[in-house]
Write a protein that holds these residues in place. Structure first.
Motif, PDB file in Angstrom:
ATOM      1  N   VAL A  37       0.824  -1.123  -0.020  1.00  0.00           N
ATOM      2  CA  VAL A  37      -0.081  -0.152   0.010  1.00  0.00           C
ATOM      3  C   VAL A  37       0.873   1.230  -0.115  1.00  0.00           C
ATOM      4  N   GLY A  38       2.041   1.180   0.714  1.00  0.00           N
ATOM      5  CA  GLY A  38       2.777   2.547   0.904  1.00  0.00           C
ATOM      6  C   GLY A  38       4.115   1.958   1.220  1.00  0.00           C
ATOM      7  N   THR A  39       5.103   3.049   1.330  1.00  0.00           N
ATOM      8  CA  THR A  39       6.482   2.845   1.739  1.00  0.00           C
ATOM      9  C   THR A  39       6.906   3.213   3.122  1.00  0.00           C
ATOM     10  N   LEU A  40       7.579   2.159   3.757  1.00  0.00           N
ATOM     11  CA  LEU A  40       8.034   2.451   4.907  1.00  0.00           C
ATOM     12  C   LEU A  40       9.559   2.855   4.913  1.00  0.00           C
ATOM     13  N   LYS A  41      10.104   4.224   5.251  1.00  0.00           N
ATOM     14  CA  LYS A  41      11.603   4.471   5.212  1.00  0.00           C
ATOM     15  C   LYS A  41      11.937   4.463   6.389  1.00  0.00           C
ATOM     16  N   VAL A  42      13.158   3.694   6.533  1.00  0.00           N
ATOM     17  CA  VAL A  42      14.129   3.488   7.656  1.00  0.00           C
ATOM     18  C   VAL A  42      15.228   4.399   7.576  1.00  0.00           C
ATOM     19  N   ASP A  43      15.579   5.116   8.560  1.00  0.00           N
ATOM     20  CA  ASP A  43      16.841   5.883   8.843  1.00  0.00           C
ATOM     21  C   ASP A  43      17.266   5.536  10.126  1.00  0.00           C
ATOM     22  N   ALA A  44      17.962   4.754  10.583  1.00  0.00           N
ATOM     23  CA  ALA A  44      18.445   4.597  11.987  1.00  0.00           C
ATOM     24  C   ALA A  44      20.004   4.562  12.176  1.00  0.00           C
ATOM     25  N   ALA A  45      20.344   5.575  13.271  1.00  0.00           N
ATOM     26  CA  ALA A  45      21.670   5.884  13.622  1.00  0.00           C
ATOM     27  C   ALA A  45      21.976   5.259  14.857  1.00  0.00           C
ATOM     28  N   LEU A  46      22.703   4.072  14.851  1.00  0.00           N
ATOM     29  CA  LEU A  46      22.647   3.353  16.036  1.00  0.00           C
ATOM     30  C   LEU A  46      24.057   3.409  16.776  1.00  0.00           C
ATOM     31  N   PRO A  47      24.321   3.217  18.096  1.00  0.00           N
ATOM     32  CA  PRO A  47      25.521   3.259  18.512  1.00  0.00           C
ATOM     33  C   PRO A  47      26.037   1.709  18.651  1.00  0.00           C
ATOM     34  N   TYR A  48      27.231   1.663  18.218  1.00  0.00           N
ATOM     35  CA  TYR A  48      27.930   0.244  18.014  1.00  0.00           C
ATOM     36  C   TYR A  48      29.284   0.158  19.086  1.00  0.00           C
ATOM     37  N   VAL A  49      29.727  -0.854  19.315  1.00  0.00           N
ATOM     38  CA  VAL A  49      31.152  -1.028  19.756  1.00  0.00           C
ATOM     39  C   VAL A  49      31.833  -2.170  18.803  1.00  0.00           C
ATOM     40  N   CYS A  50      33.218  -1.563  18.405  1.00  0.00           N
ATOM     41  CA  CYS A  50      33.930  -2.250  17.456  1.00  0.00           C
ATOM     42  C   CYS A  50      35.084  -2.601  18.102  1.00  0.00           C
ATOM     43  N   THR A  51      35.431  -3.907  17.567  1.00  0.00           N
ATOM     44  CA  THR A  51      36.916  -4.426  18.293  1.00  0.00           C
ATOM     45  C   THR A  51      37.854  -4.215  16.968  1.00  0.00           C
ATOM     46  N   LEU A  52      38.791  -3.511  17.487  1.00  0.00           N
ATOM     47  CA  LEU A  52      39.764  -3.161  16.322  1.00  0.00           C
ATOM     48  C   LEU A  52      41.287  -3.708  17.093  1.00  0.00           C
ATOM     49  N   PRO A  53      42.180  -3.630  16.318  1.00  0.00           N
ATOM     50  CA  PRO A  53      43.448  -4.305  16.795  1.00  0.00           C
ATOM     51  C   PRO A  53      43.816  -3.326  18.004  1.00  0.00           C
ATOM     52  N   SER A  54      43.602  -2.225  18.295  1.00  0.00           N
ATOM     53  CA  SER A  54      43.862  -1.322  19.271  1.00  0.00           C
ATOM     54  C   SER A  54      42.787  -1.496  20.416  1.00  0.00           C
ATOM     55  N   GLY A  55      41.934  -2.075  20.426  1.00  0.00           N
ATOM     56  CA  GLY A  55      40.969  -2.472  21.270  1.00  0.00           C
ATOM     57  C   GLY A  55      39.486  -2.032  20.917  1.00  0.00           C
ATOM     58  N   GLN A  56      38.680  -1.997  21.727  1.00  0.00           N
ATOM     59  CA  GLN A  56      37.322  -1.797  21.508  1.00  0.00           C
ATOM     60  C   GLN A  56      37.142  -0.145  21.322  1.00  0.00           C
ATOM     61  N   GLN A  57      36.345   0.188  20.319  1.00  0.00           N
ATOM     62  CA  GLN A  57      36.229   1.521  20.143  1.00  0.00           C
ATOM     63  C   GLN A  57      34.702   1.788  19.796  1.00  0.00           C
ATOM     64  N   PRO A  58      34.085   2.746  20.332  1.00  0.00           N
ATOM     65  CA  PRO A  58      32.626   3.180  19.866  1.00  0.00           C
ATOM     66  C   PRO A  58      32.493   3.742  18.453  1.00  0.00           C
ATOM     67  N   ALA A  59      31.506   3.256  17.838  1.00  0.00           N
ATOM     68  CA  ALA A  59      31.307   3.595  16.569  1.00  0.00           C
ATOM     69  C   ALA A  59      29.706   3.765  16.335  1.00  0.00           C
ATOM     70  N   THR A  60      29.359   4.731  15.009  1.00  0.00           N
ATOM     71  CA  THR A  60      28.051   4.967  14.834  1.00  0.00           C
ATOM     72  C   THR A  60      27.890   4.246  13.321  1.00  0.00           C
ATOM     73  N   VAL A  61      26.640   3.371  13.577  1.00  0.00           N
ATOM     74  CA  VAL A  61      26.180   2.648  12.232  1.00  0.00           C
ATOM     75  C   VAL A  61      24.883   3.373  11.797  1.00  0.00           C
ATOM     76  N   ARG A  62      24.833   3.652  10.565  1.00  0.00           N
ATOM     77  CA  ARG A  62      23.542   4.440   9.837  1.00  0.00           C
ATOM     78  C   ARG A  62      22.937   3.476   8.938  1.00  0.00           C
ATOM     79  N   ILE A  63      21.606   2.879   9.184  1.00  0.00           N
ATOM     80  CA  ILE A  63      21.233   2.117   8.246  1.00  0.00           C
ATOM     81  C   ILE A  63      19.733   2.761   7.694  1.00  0.00           C
ATOM     82  N   THR A  64      19.914   2.725   6.311  1.00  0.00           N
ATOM     83  CA  THR A  64      18.786   3.364   5.698  1.00  0.00           C
ATOM     84  C   THR A  64      18.346   2.302   4.577  1.00  0.00           C
ATOM     85  N   ALA A  65      17.059   2.195   4.283  1.00  0.00           N
ATOM     86  CA  ALA A  65      16.334   1.229   3.738  1.00  0.00           C
ATOM     87  C   ALA A  65      14.808   1.756   3.414  1.00  0.00           C
TER      88      ALA A  65
END
Length: 551
Positions: A37-65
């Motif tokens: 019937v219609g279109t549902l737009k997604v635009d989510a900016a979420l806080p993530y924690v990423c494991t890098l060689p230097s250790g864990q770091q905060p990151a932002t992941v934005r998902i659109t669909a």
């Protein structure tokens, strides 16, 4: 753009006894003729924690669909316009700087939980990005697009999609384009504590099938929020791979198999799929073959678009790879007069037209899958793409002979393309080649003008003739035709996972000179004209004609 027309649907591939089946498809990021019937737009900016060689770091992941708001049970639910943007902090930049990386290529794998009622499944949203420069300081922003699973469900009830774990594979290179040591860097990310309760991406309301393809009134009682990861013991099947689904069509176009490129004709129902039309009957037209979308986003009066396809031999394996139907976007060059005087009785001029491949917003072909017998007995199936690493040029020399009025054309196409290997199976068993397996440099040919066109690139040549008052012969840029060449496949690099180096295996099996290439280009569509010719373009300005490969 004209209003949408229903697109004929093929039979679906389903896993029996399952309520939810995730269909993994190489879906173009363009909206299909929707049943929702219609279109549902997604635009989510979420806080993530990423494991890098230097250790864990905060990151932002934005998902659109974008999703359909509603669907009927049994209808395909296709996410479109999907992007994953990862903003890694300065600590990630420091890890790359330590490797002396100047650019980095990213590939992402986002786990998406899918739940309905008491059923759970899991899908993977894959994305790739063109190389980006490593900043001197500050965050590193990577935006990927790519292969997104379609979904079908046999039951009514809210279908909920939730963001889960994210894997980011980085392939850094030095300023000279040489892969660093190590050649890849894997980063694992999970939703942070602050993301709790925010990972729900979309809820699609699924109603019982009406028997006509349209959704009925969906239930209003929501289901409980899903957990971040579906249970592996939920009893759901692994994703199935459909083999008979056509490419989706945009509204008003004929991209789907069995769709008439000019709309309903005599003998064809106006509101549905084509009737069993007689191609010789008056007013009927044969269905346009399946082809990926090929849209010029901002056309100019000199914009051309065309489909290409063909075969490329792999000499070492004594076989040929089918190059799937691919979209080529071209800007026709301006006429230039050579400084060298032409022979008496002739007039010469040249055009240099830049072009680019286009698939899901990236400069590459669709994935191509081929099976070969290595060592004459071992079946090996590989899925690959040809990825453009620089501008493609079409150099056209036109000779006009005054005595006859005939035009003779010599076209030289130069294309810097690397061969990227996505997946390999040996006798049906998966061989993990990792996320960065590709040729070390572009495929290359001997260039007739090496001083003017240095560097590695493949070369294809097409000759044509336009006799005065007669149809064109051979290859002409605007009407298409065959192009041929011979290409060397360079050694492979970045192949393998878990410490296993498969570079030498692939190099020994595939790389080498003397691989014949034959490409067929179809009639171009002049998308930027005020009134594009109806025998060249679909209603939404995509190439009307889809060529067939020739050996």
């Amino acid at each position: 753009m004209r209003g949408p027309r229903p697109t004929p649907r093929s039979s679906r591939v389903r896993a029996r006894g399952a309520t939810i089946a995730a269909f993994v498809a190489l879906a173009p990021l363009l909206p299909a003729a929707a049943v929702a019937v219609g279109t549902l737009k997604v635009d989510a900016a979420l806080p993530y924690v990423c494991t890098l060689p230097s250790g864990q770091q905060p990151a932002t992941v934005r998902i659109t669909a974008a999703f359909p708001e509603r669907a009927a049970a049994g209808e395909e639910i296709r996410p479109t316009d999907v992007t994953t943007t990862v903003e890694l902090p300065a600590g990630a930049v420091a890890d790359l700087t330590t490797l002396k990386a100047a650019t980095v290529r990213a590939e992402t794998r986002l786990t998406v939980g899918v739940t309905q009622n008491d059923q759970r499944a899991e899908a993977t949203w894959r994305g790739t990005a063109q190389p980006v420069g490593v900043p001197a300081d500050g965050p590193l922003v990577l935006t990927t697009t790519g292969d997104v699973p379609s979904l079908t469900t046999d039951a009514a009830g809210d279908l909920r999609l939730t963001a889960g774990g994210l894997a980011v594979d980085l392939a850094p290179s030095t300023a000279d384009g040489v892969p660093t040591a190590p050649a890849s860097l894997s980063v694992a990310c999970v939703p942070g504590q602050d993301a709790e309760g925010r990972t729900l991406l979309a809820t699609v309301r699924v109603g019982a099938s009406t028997g006509t393809g349209g959704p009925s009134t969906p239930p209003t009682t929501p289901t409980a929020p899903p957990s971040s990861a579906p249970s592996p013991s939920s009893g759901l099947p692994l994703p199935s791979f459909p083999t008979d689904r056509p490419s989706p069509a945009r509204p008003g176009t004929a991209s789907g198999a069995g769709q008439d490129p000019k709309g309903p004709q005599t003998g064809q129902p106006a509101g549905g799929g084509p009737a069993a039309a007689d191609e010789d009957a008056p007013g009927t037209r044969a269905p346009r073959p399946t082809a990926p979308p090929c849209v010029t986003e901002k056309p100019t009066p000199t914009s051309l678009s065309a489909y290409i396809t063909g075969y490329s031999n792999v000499r070492k394996l004594n076989g040929a790879t089918l190059i799937p139907v691919s979209c080529m976007l071209i800007e026709q060059g301006q006429m230039e007069i050579p400084t060298t005087p032409p022979p008496e009785g002739e007039f010469h001029f040249t055009n240099l037209s830049p072009g680019q491949l286009s698939y899901q917003g990236r400069k590459q072909t669709p994935p191509l899958t081929s099976t070969f017998l290595t060592f004459d007995f071992q079946p090996v199936t590989a899925t690959m793409v040809l990825e453009q690493t620089g501008p493609i040029t079409i150099d056209t020399l036109v000779r006009i002979v005054f005595a006859t009025g005939d035009n003779y054309l010599e076209n030289t196409v130069r294309a810097p393309l690397v061969l990227r290997v996505l997946d390999v199976k040996v006798n049906g068993v998966k061989l993990d080649v990792g996320p960065s397996c590709r040729t070390a440099t572009s495929l290359f040919s001997t260039d007739p003008k090496p001083a003017k066109y240095p560097g590695r690139h493949l070369v294809m040549v097409g000759r044509g003739k336009i006799p005065l008052g007669l149809p064109a012969e051979g290859y002409v840029l605007t009407s298409g035709g065959p192009l041929t060449g011979e290409v060397t496949i360079p050694p492979f690099t970045g192949c393998g996972a878990g410490g296993e180096n498969l570079d030498r295996l692939l190099t020994a099996s595939i790389s080498g000179p003397g691989n014949h290439l034959k490409q067929i280009q179809g009639q171009t569509c002049s998308a930027g004209l005020e009134a594009p010719p109806p025998d060249q373009c679909t209603e939404d300005l995509q190439p009307l004609l889809v060529p067939k490969p020739e050996r």
